[in-house]
Design a protein around this motif. Structure first.
Motif, PDB file in Angstrom:
ATOM      1  N   GLN A 194      -2.428  -2.928 -10.213  1.00 39.62           N
ATOM      2  CA  GLN A 194      -2.354  -3.293 -11.629  1.00 39.62           C
ATOM      3  C   GLN A 194      -3.254  -2.423 -12.515  1.00 39.62           C
ATOM      4  O   GLN A 194      -3.648  -2.825 -13.615  1.00 39.62           O
ATOM      5  CB  GLN A 194      -2.654  -4.777 -11.841  1.00 39.62           C
ATOM      6  N   ALA A 195      -3.566  -1.227 -12.031  1.00 40.60           N
ATOM      7  CA  ALA A 195      -4.366  -0.272 -12.799  1.00 40.60           C
ATOM      8  C   ALA A 195      -3.539   0.976 -13.056  1.00 40.60           C
ATOM      9  O   ALA A 195      -2.417   1.121 -12.558  1.00 40.60           O
ATOM     10  CB  ALA A 195      -5.642   0.069 -12.038  1.00 40.60           C
ATOM     11  N   CYS A 196      -4.098   1.901 -13.814  1.00 44.31           N
ATOM     12  CA  CYS A 196      -3.360   3.124 -14.136  1.00 44.31           C
ATOM     13  C   CYS A 196      -3.217   4.037 -12.924  1.00 44.31           C
ATOM     14  O   CYS A 196      -2.316   4.871 -12.872  1.00 44.31           O
ATOM     15  CB  CYS A 196      -4.019   3.861 -15.297  1.00 44.31           C
ATOM     16  N   ASN A 197      -4.084   3.874 -11.937  1.00 41.16           N
ATOM     17  CA  ASN A 197      -3.958   4.643 -10.704  1.00 41.16           C
ATOM     18  C   ASN A 197      -4.537   3.840  -9.540  1.00 41.16           C
ATOM     19  O   ASN A 197      -5.274   2.875  -9.745  1.00 41.16           O
ATOM     20  CB  ASN A 197      -4.637   6.009 -10.821  1.00 41.16           C
ATOM     21  N   ALA A 198      -4.170   4.240  -8.340  1.00 43.51           N
ATOM     22  CA  ALA A 198      -4.526   3.455  -7.153  1.00 43.51           C
ATOM     23  C   ALA A 198      -6.023   3.415  -6.890  1.00 43.51           C
ATOM     24  O   ALA A 198      -6.535   2.414  -6.378  1.00 43.51           O
ATOM     25  CB  ALA A 198      -3.793   4.011  -5.934  1.00 43.51           C
ATOM     26  N   LEU A 199      -6.736   4.473  -7.225  1.00 44.19           N
ATOM     27  CA  LEU A 199      -8.181   4.463  -7.003  1.00 44.19           C
ATOM     28  C   LEU A 199      -8.847   3.431  -7.912  1.00 44.19           C
ATOM     29  O   LEU A 199      -9.696   2.648  -7.459  1.00 44.19           O
ATOM     30  CB  LEU A 199      -8.769   5.853  -7.243  1.00 44.19           C
ATOM     31  N   SER A 200      -8.448   3.404  -9.161  1.00 45.97           N
ATOM     32  CA  SER A 200      -9.009   2.420 -10.104  1.00 45.97           C
ATOM     33  C   SER A 200      -8.636   0.995  -9.706  1.00 45.97           C
ATOM     34  O   SER A 200      -9.402   0.061  -9.938  1.00 45.97           O
ATOM     35  CB  SER A 200      -8.513   2.707 -11.522  1.00 45.97           C
ATOM     36  N   GLY A 201      -7.458   0.842  -9.116  1.00 45.42           N
ATOM     37  CA  GLY A 201      -6.988  -0.492  -8.728  1.00 45.42           C
ATOM     38  C   GLY A 201      -7.295  -0.851  -7.295  1.00 45.42           C
ATOM     39  O   GLY A 201      -6.731  -1.825  -6.757  1.00 45.42           O
ATOM     40  N   SER A 202      -8.185  -0.118  -6.642  1.00 42.87           N
ATOM     41  CA  SER A 202      -8.416  -0.324  -5.214  1.00 42.87           C
ATOM     42  C   SER A 202      -8.909  -1.732  -4.882  1.00 42.87           C
ATOM     43  O   SER A 202      -8.604  -2.262  -3.805  1.00 42.87           O
ATOM     44  CB  SER A 202      -9.400   0.726  -4.677  1.00 42.87           C
ATOM     45  N   GLY A 203      -9.655  -2.343  -5.795  1.00 40.12           N
ATOM     46  CA  GLY A 203     -10.137  -3.701  -5.536  1.00 40.12           C
ATOM     47  C   GLY A 203      -8.994  -4.693  -5.416  1.00 40.12           C
ATOM     48  O   GLY A 203      -8.968  -5.532  -4.501  1.00 40.12           O
ATOM     49  N   VAL A 204      -8.036  -4.603  -6.332  1.00 42.82           N
ATOM     50  CA  VAL A 204      -6.870  -5.495  -6.288  1.00 42.82           C
ATOM     51  C   VAL A 204      -5.987  -5.158  -5.091  1.00 42.82           C
ATOM     52  O   VAL A 204      -5.464  -6.058  -4.418  1.00 42.82           O
ATOM     53  CB  VAL A 204      -6.066  -5.413  -7.603  1.00 42.82           C
ATOM     54  N   ILE A 205      -5.809  -3.869  -4.806  1.00 43.89           N
ATOM     55  CA  ILE A 205      -5.003  -3.489  -3.643  1.00 43.89           C
ATOM     56  C   ILE A 205      -5.605  -4.066  -2.372  1.00 43.89           C
ATOM     57  O   ILE A 205      -4.894  -4.587  -1.499  1.00 43.89           O
ATOM     58  CB  ILE A 205      -4.878  -1.956  -3.530  1.00 43.89           C
ATOM     59  N   SER A 206      -6.916  -4.006  -2.257  1.00 39.35           N
ATOM     60  CA  SER A 206      -7.600  -4.582  -1.100  1.00 39.35           C
ATOM     61  C   SER A 206      -7.316  -6.078  -0.979  1.00 39.35           C
ATOM     62  O   SER A 206      -7.063  -6.591   0.123  1.00 39.35           O
ATOM     63  CB  SER A 206      -9.100  -4.332  -1.210  1.00 39.35           C
ATOM     64  N   GLN A 207      -7.329  -6.778  -2.103  1.00 41.26           N
ATOM     65  CA  GLN A 207      -7.024  -8.210  -2.103  1.00 41.26           C
ATOM     66  C   GLN A 207      -5.585  -8.460  -1.675  1.00 41.26           C
ATOM     67  O   GLN A 207      -5.294  -9.417  -0.958  1.00 41.26           O
ATOM     68  CB  GLN A 207      -7.288  -8.803  -3.487  1.00 41.26           C
ATOM     69  N   MET A 208      -4.668  -7.590  -2.108  1.00 40.84           N
ATOM     70  CA  MET A 208      -3.263  -7.726  -1.699  1.00 40.84           C
ATOM     71  C   MET A 208      -3.112  -7.546  -0.191  1.00 40.84           C
ATOM     72  O   MET A 208      -2.361  -8.280   0.456  1.00 40.84           O
ATOM     73  CB  MET A 208      -2.398  -6.694  -2.427  1.00 40.84           C
ATOM     74  N   VAL A 209      -3.815  -6.556   0.354  1.00 38.61           N
ATOM     75  CA  VAL A 209      -3.754  -6.319   1.804  1.00 38.61           C
ATOM     76  C   VAL A 209      -4.229  -7.555   2.556  1.00 38.61           C
ATOM     77  O   VAL A 209      -3.611  -7.989   3.536  1.00 38.61           O
ATOM     78  CB  VAL A 209      -4.594  -5.083   2.184  1.00 38.61           C
ATOM     79  N   LYS A 210      -5.320  -8.147   2.092  1.00 38.65           N
ATOM     80  CA  LYS A 210      -5.853  -9.342   2.739  1.00 38.65           C
ATOM     81  C   LYS A 210      -4.899 -10.517   2.596  1.00 38.65           C
ATOM     82  O   LYS A 210      -4.668 -11.279   3.555  1.00 38.65           O
ATOM     83  CB  LYS A 210      -7.211  -9.693   2.144  1.00 38.65           C
ATOM     84  N   GLN A 211      -4.328 -10.679   1.405  1.00 35.03           N
ATOM     85  CA  GLN A 211      -3.399 -11.781   1.183  1.00 35.03           C
ATOM     86  C   GLN A 211      -2.132 -11.630   2.011  1.00 35.03           C
ATOM     87  O   GLN A 211      -1.633 -12.598   2.591  1.00 35.03           O
ATOM     88  CB  GLN A 211      -3.024 -11.854  -0.300  1.00 35.03           C
ATOM     89  N   ALA A 212      -1.620 -10.399   2.086  1.00 40.39           N
ATOM     90  CA  ALA A 212      -0.387 -10.163   2.849  1.00 40.39           C
ATOM     91  C   ALA A 212      -0.594 -10.443   4.332  1.00 40.39           C
ATOM     92  O   ALA A 212       0.304 -10.941   5.007  1.00 40.39           O
ATOM     93  CB  ALA A 212       0.084  -8.733   2.649  1.00 40.39           C
ATOM     94  N   ALA A 213      -1.759 -10.116   4.839  1.00 40.60           N
ATOM     95  CA  ALA A 213      -2.126 -10.412   6.228  1.00 40.60           C
ATOM     96  C   ALA A 213      -1.047  -9.993   7.225  1.00 40.60           C
ATOM     97  O   ALA A 213      -0.712 -10.731   8.153  1.00 40.60           O
ATOM     98  CB  ALA A 213      -2.437 -11.905   6.379  1.00 40.60           C
ATOM     99  N   GLY A 214      -0.497  -8.813   7.006  1.00 36.23           N
ATOM    100  CA  GLY A 214       0.490  -8.283   7.935  1.00 36.23           C
ATOM    101  C   GLY A 214       1.906  -8.780   7.724  1.00 36.23           C
ATOM    102  O   GLY A 214       2.815  -8.362   8.451  1.00 36.23           O
ATOM    103  N   ARG A 215       2.120  -9.652   6.753  1.00 33.79           N
ATOM    104  CA  ARG A 215       3.479 -10.164   6.515  1.00 33.79           C
ATOM    105  C   ARG A 215       4.368  -9.125   5.847  1.00 33.79           C
ATOM    106  O   ARG A 215       5.602  -9.232   5.908  1.00 33.79           O
ATOM    107  CB  ARG A 215       3.423 -11.431   5.668  1.00 33.79           C
ATOM    108  N   LEU A 216       3.798  -8.146   5.205  1.00 30.75           N
ATOM    109  CA  LEU A 216       4.485  -6.966   4.703  1.00 30.75           C
ATOM    110  C   LEU A 216       3.441  -5.877   4.540  1.00 30.75           C
ATOM    111  O   LEU A 216       2.242  -6.146   4.605  1.00 30.75           O
ATOM    112  CB  LEU A 216       5.236  -7.234   3.385  1.00 30.75           C
TER     113      LEU A 216
END
Length: 246
Positions: free
Chosen positions: A149-171
């Motif tokens: 949800q940021a202009c680039n993946a580096l800036s949005g890395s915190g949210v991406i990390s949360q998505m990875v944890k939430q997905a927990a391997g489901r996708l």
């Protein structure tokens, strides 16, 4: 680590595959963020490529709230991609409130059948990315492309990390937008993603013998062709290799 390269011309497909791409996102008009490619391009790409081809399904540029007619176009484009033999499709749909449109997503997934499905960066415009992610997982998508949800993946890395944890391997959560060999190691380390997405864009001059007074066909430079930069993809793969082995 998987590297997906988005392209909008056949020359870039050849370059990306040669440079070590693991998967292709096949688009038209990357300058507009990518829209659906034409049938001829899809067929030629599928026939040529030795790596998976995922076809962008996006009937226009702009937001991801689509009319009934636009949804019908998307369904037809998915059908043509499937018949052409593409391994997957890429799409994203939101409603007026910027939530994932469950009913439209369900219809698109049904048309996709056994093809793989990536839900693209429409999630970066969602009003609640956590709820959106659950809806995407529930629908059966195998992957979501996001910049956190940021202009680039580096800036949005915190949210991406949360998505990875939430997905927990489901996708799979795939990081994209502004990814390059300079920042990919930081993005991977900070997020835990196992897939990254980029264009690796470069350009080359036209090979035509042009008059100095040649007419322009539009607002862009018609005599500089945007292509995938082979060195850009190779450098990113090398940077990923250091992360994996280091």
């Amino acid at each position: 680590m998987k590297v997906e390269v988005c392209i909008d011309n056949f020359e870039s497909l050849q370059i990306a595959e040669r440079a070590g791409a693991d998967r292709i996102e096949l688009c038209a008009a990357l300058a507009l963020g990518g829209i659906s490619p034409n049938a001829g391009f899809i067929e030629q790409a599928v026939n040529y490529a030795s790596i998976p081809i995922y076809v962008m399904i996006r009937p226009r540029s702009g937001d991801f709230y689509y009319s009934e007619n636009e949804v019908e176009i998307m369904l037809k484009d998915i059908y043509h991609a499937r018949v052409a033999g593409a391994q997957g499709v890429v799409f994203g749909v939101l409603d007026k409130q910027a939530n994932v449109d469950r009913q439209v997503l369900k219809a698109l997934m049904r048309e996709a059948g056994q093809m793989g499905v990536t839900f693209h960066r429409a999630i970066d415009l969602a009003s609640d990315y956590q709820s959106a992610l659950e809806t995407i997982i529930e629908a059966g998508c195998e992957r979501v492309l996001t910049s956190g949800q940021a202009c680039n993946a580096l800036s949005g890395s915190g949210v991406i990390s949360q998505m990875v944890k939430q997905a927990a391997g489901r996708l799979s959560v795939m990081a994209g937008a502004g990814v390059n060999h300079h920042n990919v190691a930081d993005i991977v380390k900070q997020t835990g993603v196992t897939e990254v997405h980029l264009s690796g864009k470069s350009s080359r001059p036209s090979q035509m013998l042009l008059s100095p007074n040649a007419a322009s066909m539009g607002d862009m430079d018609d005599f500089s062709l945007a292509i995938t930069g082979e060195a850009n993809i190779q450098s990113l793969r090398q940077a990923l290799g250091l992360v994996i082995n280091g």
